[in-house]
Write a protein that holds these residues in place. Sequence first.
Motif, PDB file in Angstrom:
ATOM      1  N   SER A 149       0.852  -1.181   0.000  1.00  0.00           N
ATOM      2  CA  SER A 149       0.000   0.000   0.000  1.00  0.00           C
ATOM      3  C   SER A 149       0.894   1.239   0.000  1.00  0.00           C
ATOM      4  N   VAL A 150       0.286   2.389  -0.235  1.00  0.00           N
ATOM      5  CA  VAL A 150       1.036   3.633  -0.241  1.00  0.00           C
ATOM      6  C   VAL A 150       1.713   3.854   1.110  1.00  0.00           C
ATOM      7  N   PHE A 151       0.938   3.735   2.156  1.00  0.00           N
ATOM      8  CA  PHE A 151       1.472   4.064   3.473  1.00  0.00           C
ATOM      9  C   PHE A 151       2.548   3.075   3.915  1.00  0.00           C
ATOM     10  N   LYS A 179       1.674  12.786   7.515  1.00  0.00           N
ATOM     11  CA  LYS A 179       0.312  13.206   7.199  1.00  0.00           C
ATOM     12  C   LYS A 179       0.122  13.255   5.687  1.00  0.00           C
ATOM     13  N   ALA A 180      -0.872  12.539   5.190  1.00  0.00           N
ATOM     14  CA  ALA A 180      -1.181  12.594   3.746  1.00  0.00           C
ATOM     15  C   ALA A 180      -1.634  14.002   3.393  1.00  0.00           C
ATOM     16  N   VAL A 181      -1.067  14.570   2.341  1.00  0.00           N
ATOM     17  CA  VAL A 181      -1.402  15.955   1.973  1.00  0.00           C
ATOM     18  C   VAL A 181      -1.739  16.096   0.488  1.00  0.00           C
ATOM     19  N   GLY A 182      -1.960  14.971  -0.197  1.00  0.00           N
ATOM     20  CA  GLY A 182      -2.360  15.077  -1.597  1.00  0.00           C
ATOM     21  C   GLY A 182      -1.457  14.283  -2.517  1.00  0.00           C
ATOM     22  N   ASN A 183      -1.598  14.533  -3.806  1.00  0.00           N
ATOM     23  CA  ASN A 183      -0.708  13.869  -4.760  1.00  0.00           C
ATOM     24  C   ASN A 183      -0.351  14.830  -5.885  1.00  0.00           C
ATOM     25  N   VAL A 235       2.756   9.330 -10.866  1.00  0.00           N
ATOM     26  CA  VAL A 235       1.868   9.789  -9.801  1.00  0.00           C
ATOM     27  C   VAL A 235       2.640   9.689  -8.509  1.00  0.00           C
ATOM     28  N   TYR A 265       2.311  10.194  -4.352  1.00  0.00           N
ATOM     29  CA  TYR A 265       1.539  10.472  -3.150  1.00  0.00           C
ATOM     30  C   TYR A 265       2.431  11.244  -2.196  1.00  0.00           C
ATOM     31  N   VAL A 266       1.957  12.359  -1.684  1.00  0.00           N
ATOM     32  CA  VAL A 266       2.815  13.243  -0.899  1.00  0.00           C
ATOM     33  C   VAL A 266       2.392  13.251   0.569  1.00  0.00           C
ATOM     34  N   TYR A 267       3.374  13.167   1.433  1.00  0.00           N
ATOM     35  CA  TYR A 267       3.162  13.232   2.885  1.00  0.00           C
ATOM     36  C   TYR A 267       4.046  14.316   3.473  1.00  0.00           C
ATOM     37  N   ILE A 326       3.681  25.642  -2.395  1.00  0.00           N
ATOM     38  CA  ILE A 326       2.346  26.202  -2.618  1.00  0.00           C
ATOM     39  C   ILE A 326       1.441  25.908  -1.428  1.00  0.00           C
ATOM     40  N   ARG A 327       1.477  24.686  -0.911  1.00  0.00           N
ATOM     41  CA  ARG A 327       0.619  24.354   0.229  1.00  0.00           C
ATOM     42  C   ARG A 327       0.993  25.127   1.477  1.00  0.00           C
ATOM     43  N   HIS A 328       2.281  25.540   1.577  1.00  0.00           N
ATOM     44  CA  HIS A 328       2.735  26.207   2.792  1.00  0.00           C
ATOM     45  C   HIS A 328       2.887  27.717   2.625  1.00  0.00           C
ATOM     46  N   LYS A 335      -2.987  32.361   5.069  1.00  0.00           N
ATOM     47  CA  LYS A 335      -1.857  31.755   4.370  1.00  0.00           C
ATOM     48  C   LYS A 335      -2.318  31.199   3.028  1.00  0.00           C
ATOM     49  N   VAL A 382      -2.525  28.765   0.137  1.00  0.00           N
ATOM     50  CA  VAL A 382      -2.270  27.319   0.141  1.00  0.00           C
ATOM     51  C   VAL A 382      -2.563  26.664  -1.206  1.00  0.00           C
ATOM     52  N   ILE A 410      -7.968  17.148   1.738  1.00  0.00           N
ATOM     53  CA  ILE A 410      -6.806  16.453   1.190  1.00  0.00           C
ATOM     54  C   ILE A 410      -5.514  17.051   1.727  1.00  0.00           C
ATOM     55  N   ARG A 411      -5.416  18.368   1.757  1.00  0.00           N
ATOM     56  CA  ARG A 411      -4.193  18.989   2.264  1.00  0.00           C
ATOM     57  C   ARG A 411      -3.961  18.695   3.738  1.00  0.00           C
ATOM     58  N   TYR A 457      -9.023   8.835  -4.651  1.00  0.00           N
ATOM     59  CA  TYR A 457      -8.041   9.849  -4.241  1.00  0.00           C
ATOM     60  C   TYR A 457      -7.341  10.525  -5.417  1.00  0.00           C
TER      61      TYR A 457
END
Lengths: 310, 310
Positions: free
Chosen positions: A176-178, A201-205, A227, A229-231, A281-283, B201, B203, B281-282, B294
Amino acid sequence: MTSKHYSNLDLINLVDSFPNAATHPVSHAERLGELSILVHNTHTLGYILPSVTAVLKDAKLSGTHWRFAGKVITLTGETTEERSENIRKTTESWRENGIFDILRGWRNELYTVYSPKGREYFRLERSACALFGVVHMTAYTTCPLKIWVPRRNPAKPTYGGLLDNTVAGGISSGMSVFETLVKESEEEASFPESLIREKAKAVGNVSYFYQRMKTAGGEEGLLQPEVQYVYDLEVGNDVIPKPCDDEVQDFHLMDMEQVRKAMSWARGRLTISIVLLDFFIRHGIITPENESDYLEIGSRLHRRLEFPTW
Amino acid sequence: MTSKHYSNLDLINLVDSFPNAATHPVSHAERLGELSILVHNTHTLGYILPSVTAVLKDAKLSGTHWRFAGKVITLTGETTEERSENIRKTTESWRENGIFDILRGWRNELYTVYSPKGREYFRLERSACALFGVVHMTAYTTCPLKIWVPRRNPAKPTYGGLLDNTVAGGISSGMSVFETLVKESEEEASFPESLIREKAKAVGNVSYFYQRMKTAGGEEGLLQPEVQYVYDLEVGNDVIPKPCDDEVQDFHLMDMEQVRKAMSWARGRLTISIVLLDFFIRHGIITPENESDYLEIGSRLHRRLEFPTW
């Protein structure tokens, strides 16, 4: 590579380099015109370069596991097991005959190629994926808010001495991903399993379609839709990553400005730009105010790929 | 609407409902076949329904500011000012003659339509945007980790009594994204300017192509491609949003489970699902483990639109 300064969008263009049908219909059509298509019924599983198709058609090298109809190529076999066995015989024969440079990086690790319904269609040696242009799936993690950046072993043939993601690893068949993240975190950074289970923490892909460059090793131009998967892994000063295998030389704690600078001078493995840009971008480090390509970057980091996944 | 339970992907399908050329080429071609295209040179600025094209061609109602060549429609005028003036005359005439229901919501607020080079091409009354299918740009904010959810005034004709985003507002001509956020935060939630400047912020952004449903007010099927700039605003218990104008009735502090439940029963304005799904998701609430769609959700939230922005 070392003398040019790259904007964020330049980096994306280098990595997400396969033409997009929606925005560049002419180059997309031209590019597709050159390629063969690996299909399951009418669904695209991957794209294949002419140099690979030529070898596939040589039954002495590739066996008789393949069917050809114009541009369309099918892998024979009634079941997942049969198809996996057939493609294994083909790729092992190529490896033994030294046909493709990229197979020198043989990993003995299987990736899954999915049917359009998200079921396992066949399994394939990881290093052979780009020969068939099938989708890669990876689990990534970055440690904010300073980022631990590993420098790769300079002795490594691919990306030697360049910066890399904190931890990243392809998702093998049956994982699995995790669980992939847990395993790679231990192998690449000596992070204990409990830390990852508790804090990652999963935060998207992110997703993009990479045409491999010389620096990636192996043949140039091989097709690698990806693809990832980002944590995020937020750790205190007491957690210090340590190299565990021989891939990484050492880890550096860099602040955002240092990471951006290293990226813009292409001092890192190119494809890590994608995950780092998504992080920025997320931060709120890249903002609509400081980045004129903000919207394009946002959609380019999430390219809709035409290949099935699970 | 109230008796059906929606999955996350169902919600996206309801909002991002215009067919995608890459994944649904046949429905996309069929849909485009019905529409006229508003262009600047060879670039698409917007799509126009047959019902709107018919009125545009009526010089008594729409003036002579429009050129038609088959499916292609051009707004005349040499400069941004002239074009803005020409489309203003047209839309005001429509409003005076009561042609389109959606113009009953006339806002006296101008949106900018951009040229492919990202320059202002013309300005257009906000409530008329969906008649020309031009792109909407919005600034949004959500307050994690519990979310303050406003309930709209039940007396409002559009989305009366439904849940909404904490703060959201269209970006008017001449306003930057961040200044829009500051202004709307004050107007809609009584958040002080200093709080937003210090804590909001950036994001990322979401984008989708909405075909307006009955519940959105005005004509059904009007085309609304949207880009939304997303901000997180993390506040302590001491910060409590208060309604300021008559749009919002009251604010509720809901936990993630309550918000997801409200969404899945479509108890909110539909388009807010997009921003909330991106938030989930984020923040690791939707994960690869608990959401089988997902990857599709990840790319659908960031649709590549064919319209120029700045």
